[in-house]
Design a protein around this motif. Sequence first.
Motif, short mmCIF file in Angstrom:
data_model
loop_
_atom_site.label_atom_id
_atom_site.label_comp_id
_atom_site.label_asym_id
_atom_site.label_seq_id
_atom_site.Cartn_x
_atom_site.Cartn_y
_atom_site.Cartn_z
N VAL A 251 0.99 -0.96 0.00
CA VAL A 251 -0.09 -0.13 -0.08
C VAL A 251 0.90 1.00 -0.10
O VAL A 251 0.38 2.24 -0.51
N PHE A 252 1.92 1.02 0.95
CA PHE A 252 2.84 2.11 0.70
C PHE A 252 4.11 2.10 -0.72
O PHE A 252 4.68 3.40 -1.09
N PHE A 253 3.67 1.63 -1.95
CA PHE A 253 4.10 2.30 -3.65
C PHE A 253 5.37 0.81 -2.81
O PHE A 253 5.91 0.18 -3.16
N LEU A 254 6.22 1.96 -1.82
CA LEU A 254 7.84 1.05 -2.01
C LEU A 254 7.23 0.65 -0.65
O LEU A 254 7.33 1.26 0.10
N HIS A 295 12.59 6.31 -10.20
CA HIS A 295 12.22 5.02 -11.23
C HIS A 295 12.30 3.95 -9.98
O HIS A 295 12.05 2.69 -10.53
N GLN A 296 12.46 3.82 -8.48
CA GLN A 296 12.93 3.09 -8.50
C GLN A 296 10.89 2.39 -7.97
O GLN A 296 10.40 2.57 -7.82
N SER A 297 11.37 0.93 -7.49
CA SER A 297 10.11 0.23 -7.55
C SER A 297 9.45 -0.54 -6.67
O SER A 297 8.39 -1.20 -6.60
N LYS A 298 11.02 -0.64 -5.86
CA LYS A 298 11.10 -1.95 -4.85
C LYS A 298 12.04 -1.65 -4.38
O LYS A 298 13.17 -0.78 -4.73
N LEU A 299 12.29 -1.64 -2.88
CA LEU A 299 13.12 -1.73 -1.97
C LEU A 299 14.07 -3.05 -1.18
O LEU A 299 12.89 -3.58 -1.05
N THR A 300 15.20 -3.09 -0.99
CA THR A 300 15.96 -4.48 -0.32
C THR A 300 16.22 -3.83 0.29
O THR A 300 16.78 -3.28 1.41
N LEU A 301 15.58 -5.23 1.70
CA LEU A 301 16.80 -5.24 2.63
C LEU A 301 17.60 -5.91 2.91
O LEU A 301 17.92 -7.39 1.86
N MET A 302 17.96 -5.32 3.91
CA MET A 302 19.45 -6.21 4.02
C MET A 302 18.93 -6.88 5.65
O MET A 302 18.81 -6.13 6.27
N SER A 303 19.57 -8.47 5.15
CA SER A 303 18.73 -8.84 7.16
C SER A 303 19.33 -8.00 8.60
O SER A 303 20.32 -7.44 8.51
N GLU A 304 18.39 -7.61 9.11
CA GLU A 304 18.68 -7.79 10.56
C GLU A 304 19.95 -8.32 10.83
O GLU A 304 20.57 -7.57 12.04
N MET B 31 19.35 2.24 -12.06
CA MET B 31 18.03 2.08 -12.71
C MET B 31 18.25 0.32 -12.31
O MET B 31 19.48 0.04 -13.03
N SER B 32 17.45 -0.75 -12.75
CA SER B 32 17.63 -2.05 -12.97
C SER B 32 16.82 -2.16 -14.26
O SER B 32 16.21 -1.28 -14.63
N PHE B 33 17.48 -3.28 -14.49
CA PHE B 33 17.04 -3.63 -15.59
C PHE B 33 15.58 -3.51 -15.80
O PHE B 33 14.92 -3.39 -16.90
#
Lengths: 665, 247
Positions: A251-254, A295-304, B31-33
């Motif tokens: 729901v937060f998009f990112l 442009h970012q479509s998602k965020l990537t987690l780094m393990s806690e 950007m990613s691909f």
Amino acid sequence: MTELTAPQGVDADYYRVGTPVADTKAPAGPIAEKWTKRKFDASLVNPANRRKLSVIIVGTGLAGGAAGATLGEAGYHVKSFCFQDSPRRAHSIAAQGGINAAKNYKEDGDSIYRLFYDTVKGGDYRARETNVYRLAEVSANIIDQCVAQGVPFAREYGGLLDNRSFGGVQVSRTFYARGQTGQQLLIGAYQALERQVAAGTVEMFTRHEMLELIVADGRARGIIARDLVTGEIETHLADAVVLASGGYGNVFFLSTNAMGSNVTANWRAHRKGAYFGNPCYTQIHPTCIPVSGDHQSKLTLMSESLRNDGRIWVPKRKEDCDKDPRQIPEADRDYYLERIYPAFGNLVPRDIASRQAKNMCDEGRGVGPMVGDFRRGVYLDFSDAISRLGRSAVEAKYGNLFDMYARITGENPYETPMRIYPAVHYTMGGLWVDYDLMSNIPGLFVTGEANFSDHGANRLGASALMQGLADGYFVLPNTIRDYLAKGPYPKLDENSPAVAEARQSVDQRVRTLLSINGERSVDSFHKELGHIMWEYCGMERTETGLMKAIDLIRSLRAEFWRNVRVLGSAETLNQSLEKAGRVADFLELGELMCIDALHRRESCGGHFRAESQTEDGEALRHDDQFCYVAAWEFGGNGEGGMGAPVLHKEDLTYEFIQLKQRSYK
Amino acid sequence: MKLTLKIWRQDGPRARGELVTYVVEDISPDMSFLEMLDVLNEQLNAKGEEPIAFDSDCREGICGMCGLMISGEAHGPEKTTTCQLHMRSFRDGETVTIEPWRADAFPVIRDLVVNRSAFDRIIQAGGFISVNTGSAPKAEAVLVPKPNADRAFMAAECIGCGACVAACPNAAAMLFMGAKITHLGELPQGQPERAQRVKAMVAQHDAEGFGGCTNIGECSAACPKGIPLDVISQLNHDLRKAGAGRF
């Protein structure tokens, strides 16, 4: 019967108050005996009768995959659905760090009771004691089951299983498979599920999305699903329906969720009468890779788990924020978590670590590139660990995480500190369930992240995998049999009004979305909704901000239905159409989240309410007013789609654990 | 950055496909691909053209849902998944061809989306350890030497993306299968079904229309998780022993 009263003050315009939730159906008696008692009291189904009973399971992650496998093994007829091309893709697969279990292998004072205690405390005393105790109780069985399936957990040289520690606790109880624990556990559940497909007990429907719940005579009896390849709208009927469809962080998009993660199954059930529990309880995870651009479509987690060896800091002075971090001397660094919380240091729970990172950046001491007016990042530094343990030891523990970081950012974290920033990761809220994991609609069960039950207002690390598998392997199979034992339920005709109505509403929605032909893409609406939610319903919330957000969401939703552009047809694979349906539901959910956040005038867990804080800026709970689960009933279709929702309170009674203001200092 | 893209468009499983040329400008190297394709799709949507269908889900390299043939290389020029490939790996002005995985056993559904359910059926044939919920012994009761546990883990890292099949001139799925055989065969828990597993999986593999292995090694070179070629040796070893009844 629902008695409605209007709340006081500004809230009166937004919701109504109904009767409290009277009973969660947990058995009476000592907490350690409740689950045994429930399992004994739940009716049994004769093995010969099981194949006559059918169960629909939506979602094939840890909760859904494990439940499908287990119910199939027991001999029930299972229909399993996922929107991905294979059940192995479910987003549980992305969980990195580990899974908790009270095995006490380290002999460091762990026990079922301590895991129970830590989880309730970590949830900031907003979880239900009975459910959490059961979770801790079955945790050890999960490890046994997974090892027997061939899950390759990390081992010590003697061949025994290894453990590590995680945020918010002081014992080492986390089992892990390098940084890919979720993947390995999910593959275990997936293989067990496919074994049942081969055995003929599970029918698998991939690339299918549930778009409506069928409720007949007050019971959940099936779903309407769309075959995403052919576009066909299908009716599937069963004796019970299980939603294991995950969380709604998108729901937060990112967020750290997968692109396809959505709330549709849950929201459709909510619209059919299922209560939504604590929708505003969102977990913002502290260790994610910061946003790099639009442009970012998602965020990537780094393990806690990185916080075990990494030290978090920002420069003491704003002037140092754009310097090369390696040039900033020790004396000019502020290891703020170690400074503020000396007892837990970098291992404070996620909510605290996230909020403090935000505070540092709000003070102007963030690092990394400017995004808007701020630098949104703090350092996570491994130089101490590398000099203490050696580079190869650090690589063995976290190698894949370091590689991922390097790939995404183009920086080498062995040489320069990582930059991290909080991101939406998990939603503790979800459909309300009783002790049996059944919603208020008989026959509708909800498991894993899709339900609200075990994590209160904040989830501790390595607890989501534990809950998903506990629900799927051990809890649901024991509780759903009590419901199924009263079946088979009367055969439902495909032409009955309940089925016809559900099908028609799905058809109508699909046609409408394709016919608007407006000017804005689905993604543009989704992004705008995400901005509103992050700004006003994210880490810090205020009354005025939430009221503004509700207005903004309402007008955005109206515009969506007037101006969205979805091209293509309903009869083929159409990814824009899939997204459009999901975003339409997020646009309704977002409003409910804001209303829930507005009504909860306290800070607790991941939910920080600016009007409710201590003198030194820590979260201040109000147990006298808010020690309850907010279970929301859909307000009906009012103007603009939604009437005022109805709040049903489930009072949380703490019989075994004493409520305290959390302290990690 | 500016790129010329030649992308495979195909309306449906039975429709004729073709490469269509698109030019994308203002690409950021960060950007990613797939984010670059998102941008293109937004532009197509604005022009009233249907967006390009492609699969992706987690976008962090672990779910295995994404997978594109990029200028003839499965997942493109880096040893990673398509979703973790970033535009900094391309040159400004480059022409890039984007196709779906090509294999008889992976029929195209639409554009860049293929059907990989053959992999699920290979797992159904025997890619599991038969242990019903509740019947597991205590985890600490069975010791696993660390080298075996580590090798099992290495093989279990397979994400089932299908790049090995796409890269193989014979469209064989031997690396995928070898990874599962190795993962379960390294562990004590996997021993009882070891012979049956390899025979059933190989039979299913052949029935699905995958080709045979001729030791070219493209599979391992394309594998985003670096699954080594020796899992295929393990597969052949197990198959030989199973055939001879020597497990």
